[in-house]
Design a protein around this motif. Structure first.
Motif, PDB file in Angstrom:
ATOM      1  N   SER A 151     -14.661   0.473  16.136  1.00 46.12           N
ATOM      2  CA  SER A 151     -13.350   0.682  15.527  1.00 46.12           C
ATOM      3  C   SER A 151     -12.449  -0.520  15.784  1.00 46.12           C
ATOM      4  O   SER A 151     -12.860  -1.494  16.424  1.00 46.12           O
ATOM      5  CB  SER A 151     -12.699   1.944  16.100  1.00 46.12           C
ATOM      6  OG  SER A 151     -12.302   1.717  17.446  1.00 46.12           O
ATOM      7  N   THR A 152     -11.210  -0.442  15.298  1.00 48.84           N
ATOM      8  CA  THR A 152     -10.253  -1.518  15.533  1.00 48.84           C
ATOM      9  C   THR A 152      -9.299  -1.204  16.675  1.00 48.84           C
ATOM     10  O   THR A 152      -8.368  -1.956  16.930  1.00 48.84           O
ATOM     11  CB  THR A 152      -9.428  -1.801  14.262  1.00 48.84           C
ATOM     12  OG1 THR A 152      -8.810  -0.586  13.829  1.00 48.84           O
ATOM     13  CG2 THR A 152     -10.312  -2.337  13.156  1.00 48.84           C
ATOM     14  N   CYS A 153      -9.523  -0.073  17.344  1.00 48.49           N
ATOM     15  CA  CYS A 153      -8.733   0.312  18.527  1.00 48.49           C
ATOM     16  C   CYS A 153      -7.252   0.460  18.225  1.00 48.49           C
ATOM     17  O   CYS A 153      -6.405   0.088  19.023  1.00 48.49           O
ATOM     18  CB  CYS A 153      -8.899  -0.724  19.648  1.00 48.49           C
ATOM     19  SG  CYS A 153     -10.558  -0.928  20.241  1.00 48.49           S
ATOM     20  N   THR A 154      -6.922   1.003  17.056  1.00 51.90           N
ATOM     21  CA  THR A 154      -5.511   1.181  16.716  1.00 51.90           C
ATOM     22  C   THR A 154      -5.122   2.653  16.695  1.00 51.90           C
ATOM     23  O   THR A 154      -4.003   2.988  16.341  1.00 51.90           O
ATOM     24  CB  THR A 154      -5.203   0.573  15.335  1.00 51.90           C
ATOM     25  OG1 THR A 154      -6.035   1.198  14.351  1.00 51.90           O
ATOM     26  CG2 THR A 154      -5.455  -0.911  15.334  1.00 51.90           C
ATOM     27  N   ALA A 164     -16.262  -3.657  20.610  1.00 50.27           N
ATOM     28  CA  ALA A 164     -16.270  -4.962  21.254  1.00 50.27           C
ATOM     29  C   ALA A 164     -14.861  -5.534  21.204  1.00 50.27           C
ATOM     30  O   ALA A 164     -14.088  -5.221  20.287  1.00 50.27           O
ATOM     31  CB  ALA A 164     -17.245  -5.898  20.552  1.00 50.27           C
ATOM     32  N   ASP A 165     -14.508  -6.351  22.159  1.00 55.98           N
ATOM     33  CA  ASP A 165     -13.186  -6.976  22.209  1.00 55.98           C
ATOM     34  C   ASP A 165     -13.126  -8.059  21.138  1.00 55.98           C
ATOM     35  O   ASP A 165     -13.515  -9.207  21.365  1.00 55.98           O
ATOM     36  CB  ASP A 165     -12.948  -7.568  23.598  1.00 55.98           C
ATOM     37  CG  ASP A 165     -11.532  -8.094  23.791  1.00 55.98           C
ATOM     38  OD1 ASP A 165     -10.875  -8.402  22.774  1.00 55.98           O
ATOM     39  OD2 ASP A 165     -11.099  -8.216  24.952  1.00 55.98           O
ATOM     40  N   SER A 166     -12.627  -7.701  19.954  1.00 57.28           N
ATOM     41  CA  SER A 166     -12.674  -8.635  18.827  1.00 57.28           C
ATOM     42  C   SER A 166     -11.684  -9.786  18.979  1.00 57.28           C
ATOM     43  O   SER A 166     -11.918 -10.880  18.454  1.00 57.28           O
ATOM     44  CB  SER A 166     -12.433  -7.892  17.505  1.00 57.28           C
ATOM     45  OG  SER A 166     -11.220  -7.187  17.541  1.00 57.28           O
ATOM     46  N   VAL A 201      -7.474 -12.248  14.293  1.00 57.15           N
ATOM     47  CA  VAL A 201      -6.440 -13.246  14.001  1.00 57.15           C
ATOM     48  C   VAL A 201      -5.680 -13.595  15.286  1.00 57.15           C
ATOM     49  O   VAL A 201      -5.371 -14.773  15.536  1.00 57.15           O
ATOM     50  CB  VAL A 201      -5.464 -12.736  12.922  1.00 57.15           C
ATOM     51  CG1 VAL A 201      -4.250 -13.670  12.805  1.00 57.15           C
ATOM     52  CG2 VAL A 201      -6.168 -12.645  11.573  1.00 57.15           C
ATOM     53  N   ASP A 202      -5.410 -12.600  16.118  1.00 49.95           N
ATOM     54  CA  ASP A 202      -4.737 -12.855  17.397  1.00 49.95           C
ATOM     55  C   ASP A 202      -5.560 -13.801  18.269  1.00 49.95           C
ATOM     56  O   ASP A 202      -5.006 -14.702  18.919  1.00 49.95           O
ATOM     57  CB  ASP A 202      -4.501 -11.543  18.149  1.00 49.95           C
ATOM     58  CG  ASP A 202      -3.418 -10.684  17.504  1.00 49.95           C
ATOM     59  OD1 ASP A 202      -2.655 -11.220  16.675  1.00 49.95           O
ATOM     60  OD2 ASP A 202      -3.359  -9.479  17.819  1.00 49.95           O
ATOM     61  N   GLY A 203      -6.885 -13.591  18.288  1.00 50.22           N
ATOM     62  CA  GLY A 203      -7.754 -14.484  19.069  1.00 50.22           C
ATOM     63  C   GLY A 203      -7.763 -15.894  18.514  1.00 50.22           C
ATOM     64  O   GLY A 203      -7.783 -16.883  19.263  1.00 50.22           O
ATOM     65  N   TYR A 204      -7.763 -16.005  17.198  1.00 52.57           N
ATOM     66  CA  TYR A 204      -7.702 -17.298  16.501  1.00 52.57           C
ATOM     67  C   TYR A 204      -6.424 -18.042  16.883  1.00 52.57           C
ATOM     68  O   TYR A 204      -6.449 -19.235  17.255  1.00 52.57           O
ATOM     69  CB  TYR A 204      -7.759 -17.026  14.997  1.00 52.57           C
ATOM     70  CG  TYR A 204      -7.370 -18.143  14.064  1.00 52.57           C
ATOM     71  CD1 TYR A 204      -8.177 -19.269  13.896  1.00 52.57           C
ATOM     72  CD2 TYR A 204      -6.207 -18.040  13.298  1.00 52.57           C
ATOM     73  CE1 TYR A 204      -7.823 -20.273  12.999  1.00 52.57           C
ATOM     74  CE2 TYR A 204      -5.847 -19.028  12.399  1.00 52.57           C
ATOM     75  CZ  TYR A 204      -6.662 -20.147  12.253  1.00 52.57           C
ATOM     76  OH  TYR A 204      -6.313 -21.132  11.358  1.00 52.57           O
ATOM     77  N   LEU A 205      -5.283 -17.346  16.828  1.00 51.64           N
ATOM     78  CA  LEU A 205      -3.996 -17.959  17.151  1.00 51.64           C
ATOM     79  C   LEU A 205      -3.924 -18.362  18.623  1.00 51.64           C
ATOM     80  O   LEU A 205      -3.347 -19.408  18.966  1.00 51.64           O
ATOM     81  CB  LEU A 205      -2.857 -16.995  16.812  1.00 51.64           C
ATOM     82  CG  LEU A 205      -2.697 -16.646  15.325  1.00 51.64           C
ATOM     83  CD1 LEU A 205      -1.609 -15.588  15.140  1.00 51.64           C
ATOM     84  CD2 LEU A 205      -2.379 -17.886  14.507  1.00 51.64           C
ATOM     85  N   GLN A 206      -4.524 -17.555  19.485  1.00 51.12           N
ATOM     86  CA  GLN A 206      -4.525 -17.875  20.915  1.00 51.12           C
ATOM     87  C   GLN A 206      -5.269 -19.184  21.180  1.00 51.12           C
ATOM     88  O   GLN A 206      -4.813 -20.029  21.962  1.00 51.12           O
ATOM     89  CB  GLN A 206      -5.183 -16.744  21.717  1.00 51.12           C
ATOM     90  CG  GLN A 206      -5.212 -17.011  23.220  1.00 51.12           C
ATOM     91  CD  GLN A 206      -5.966 -15.937  23.995  1.00 51.12           C
ATOM     92  OE1 GLN A 206      -6.282 -14.879  23.460  1.00 51.12           O
ATOM     93  NE2 GLN A 206      -6.265 -16.215  25.247  1.00 51.12           N
ATOM     94  N   GLN A 320     -12.403   5.095  26.582  1.00 54.73           N
ATOM     95  CA  GLN A 320     -12.825   3.918  25.827  1.00 54.73           C
ATOM     96  C   GLN A 320     -13.929   3.186  26.562  1.00 54.73           C
ATOM     97  O   GLN A 320     -14.089   3.310  27.775  1.00 54.73           O
ATOM     98  CB  GLN A 320     -11.647   2.963  25.624  1.00 54.73           C
ATOM     99  CG  GLN A 320     -11.142   2.347  26.927  1.00 54.73           C
ATOM    100  CD  GLN A 320      -9.996   1.367  26.721  1.00 54.73           C
ATOM    101  OE1 GLN A 320      -9.138   1.588  25.891  1.00 54.73           O
ATOM    102  NE2 GLN A 320      -9.986   0.284  27.480  1.00 54.73           N
ATOM    103  N   ASN A 321     -14.693   2.423  25.800  1.00 59.24           N
ATOM    104  CA  ASN A 321     -15.643   1.483  26.390  1.00 59.24           C
ATOM    105  C   ASN A 321     -15.587   0.220  25.543  1.00 59.24           C
ATOM    106  O   ASN A 321     -15.883   0.250  24.345  1.00 59.24           O
ATOM    107  CB  ASN A 321     -17.066   2.041  26.403  1.00 59.24           C
ATOM    108  CG  ASN A 321     -18.001   1.154  27.196  1.00 59.24           C
ATOM    109  OD1 ASN A 321     -17.920   1.082  28.419  1.00 59.24           O
ATOM    110  ND2 ASN A 321     -18.873   0.429  26.497  1.00 59.24           N
ATOM    111  N   VAL A 322     -15.181  -0.874  26.157  1.00 64.57           N
ATOM    112  CA  VAL A 322     -14.997  -2.131  25.439  1.00 64.57           C
ATOM    113  C   VAL A 322     -16.037  -3.138  25.916  1.00 64.57           C
ATOM    114  O   VAL A 322     -16.077  -3.500  27.095  1.00 64.57           O
ATOM    115  CB  VAL A 322     -13.577  -2.689  25.649  1.00 64.57           C
ATOM    116  CG1 VAL A 322     -13.410  -3.998  24.870  1.00 64.57           C
ATOM    117  CG2 VAL A 322     -12.530  -1.678  25.210  1.00 64.57           C
ATOM    118  N   PHE A 323     -16.887  -3.571  24.995  1.00 62.17           N
ATOM    119  CA  PHE A 323     -17.906  -4.569  25.300  1.00 62.17           C
ATOM    120  C   PHE A 323     -17.320  -5.974  25.207  1.00 62.17           C
ATOM    121  O   PHE A 323     -16.511  -6.259  24.317  1.00 62.17           O
ATOM    122  CB  PHE A 323     -19.082  -4.458  24.322  1.00 62.17           C
ATOM    123  CG  PHE A 323     -19.980  -3.288  24.563  1.00 62.17           C
ATOM    124  CD1 PHE A 323     -21.131  -3.426  25.307  1.00 62.17           C
ATOM    125  CD2 PHE A 323     -19.664  -2.032  24.051  1.00 62.17           C
ATOM    126  CE1 PHE A 323     -21.969  -2.346  25.539  1.00 62.17           C
ATOM    127  CE2 PHE A 323     -20.491  -0.943  24.272  1.00 62.17           C
ATOM    128  CZ  PHE A 323     -21.649  -1.104  25.014  1.00 62.17           C
TER     129      PHE A 323
END
Length: 336
Positions: A151-154, A164-166, A201-206, A320-323
């Protein structure tokens, strides 16, 4: 009163024998996967509703879990399904599959069998996650019987999910291109909804910020998932904005990117670096193997199934479980 659909109706519509239909609807491993999927899709189209009365009368449970996926042709969701099956196959539960074809109404309607007691729980990879979450809360559906996979975790913090932590995955993918000398990395987002790309997109900007590279909105390309549109949009991007790297929201989008570059006389990776996302099997075998981000799809599916079983059996289960995704470097970002 409308006549109930029987396995004989499904057999006629699918071109299979009633015996095969019965086996497929009970997830018998003797039926080939392709045949089972065809039968289950036809059953869904005909609105087939099996009678679980006898079984439920004795146990109070159907011992059946539904998996709801948006697209069975997408390797991402096939891998999720493989992971779910690998875990459920070790239990006494059975699976039924529903494919929504990216249709919001079908995603919402997929919970009818849970409300009717035909299934004990639902594992879903929702495209319209906000709407699905709102629907579950509005209908008062028991959230201990629902798990979001990939999912997108929203959604609500009351819904169990596995993902997974996208944001981190995109950050790793973009950072790798910047480390290898890129100065103008574009972000390609072919999506049904822009929300699906927000974390990446947040990861890209970071990554851009970390390398003190100013964000250029012209390098963020949103489009639909059609290969021809991706090819056309990327061709225009390469000619007009001249990026030296492209981060793709998913692996399949990288295929028209590489073709567009080649048709313009650009070399990958010398003139243009390309990074995908998800690490589906085929990208390792492309003529220029694709650098990508492994999101552990099968593991996500298996863990989502474990969460579902634990919830149904009233065992302790994290919300939750985040890979953590892993960067897989191949030739589309290696110039030496």
């Amino acid at each position: 009163m409308q006549k109930s659909v029987t396995i004989y109706d499904i057999a006629k519509a699918s071109g299979c024998s009633p015996a095969t239909v019965s086996l497929a609807l009970n997830n018998d491993e003797r039926v080939k996967k392709e045949t089972a999927i065809k039968i289950q899709k036809k059953a869904a189209e005909l609105d087939y509703r099996p009678s679980y009365f006898g079984r439920s009368l004795i146990t109070g449970k159907s011992k059946t879990i539904k998996v709801v996926l948006p697209d069975i042709h997408n390797p991402v969701f096939v891998n999720i399904l493989d992971g779910v099956e690998s875990h459920i196959g070790q239990t006494e539960y059975h699976l039924v599959l529903e494919v929504t074809n990216n249709d919001k109404d079908k995603e919402l309607e997929s919970f009818a069998s849970l409300l009717g007691g035909q299934v004990d729980g639902v594992i879903i990879s929702p495209i319209f996650e906000e709407e699905v979450t709102a629907y579950l809360l509005k209908k008062g559906i028991d959230l201990q019987k629902v798990v979001y996979a990939c999912s997108t975790c929203t959604g609500s913090d009351k819904i169990h999910y596995c993902v997974a932590d996208s944001r981190l995955g995109a950050y790793k993918g973009v950072k790798n291109m910047l480390e290898n000398g890129c100065k103008r990395v574009a972000f390609l987002a072919p999506t049904v909804l822009k929300l699906q790309s927000s974390n990446r997109v947040d990861g890209y900007l970071q990554a851009l910020q970390e390398y003190e590279i100013a964000y250029d909105e012209k390098l963020l390309v949103n489009c639909n998932q059609d290969f021809h549109e991706i090819y056309a949009r990327v061709s225009d991007l390469l000619k007009e904005e001249k990026p030296d790297g492209v981060f793709c929201l998913y692996d399949y989008a990288a295929i028209p990117v590489v073709k567009a570059a080649a048709d313009l006389g650009l070399r990958v990776p010398e003139d243009l670096m390309v990074t995908g996302y998800d690490d589906i099997e085929i990208v390792e075998f492309l003529q220029t193997p694709l650098t990508t981000v492994n999101t552990h799809l099968k593991e996500q599916g298996a863990y989502a199934a474990k969460m579902m079983i634990d919830l149904l059996e009233e065992k302790e289960c994290p919300i939750q479980n985040v890979f953590e995704p892993d960067l897989v470097v191949r030739k589309t970002t290696v110039t030496k």
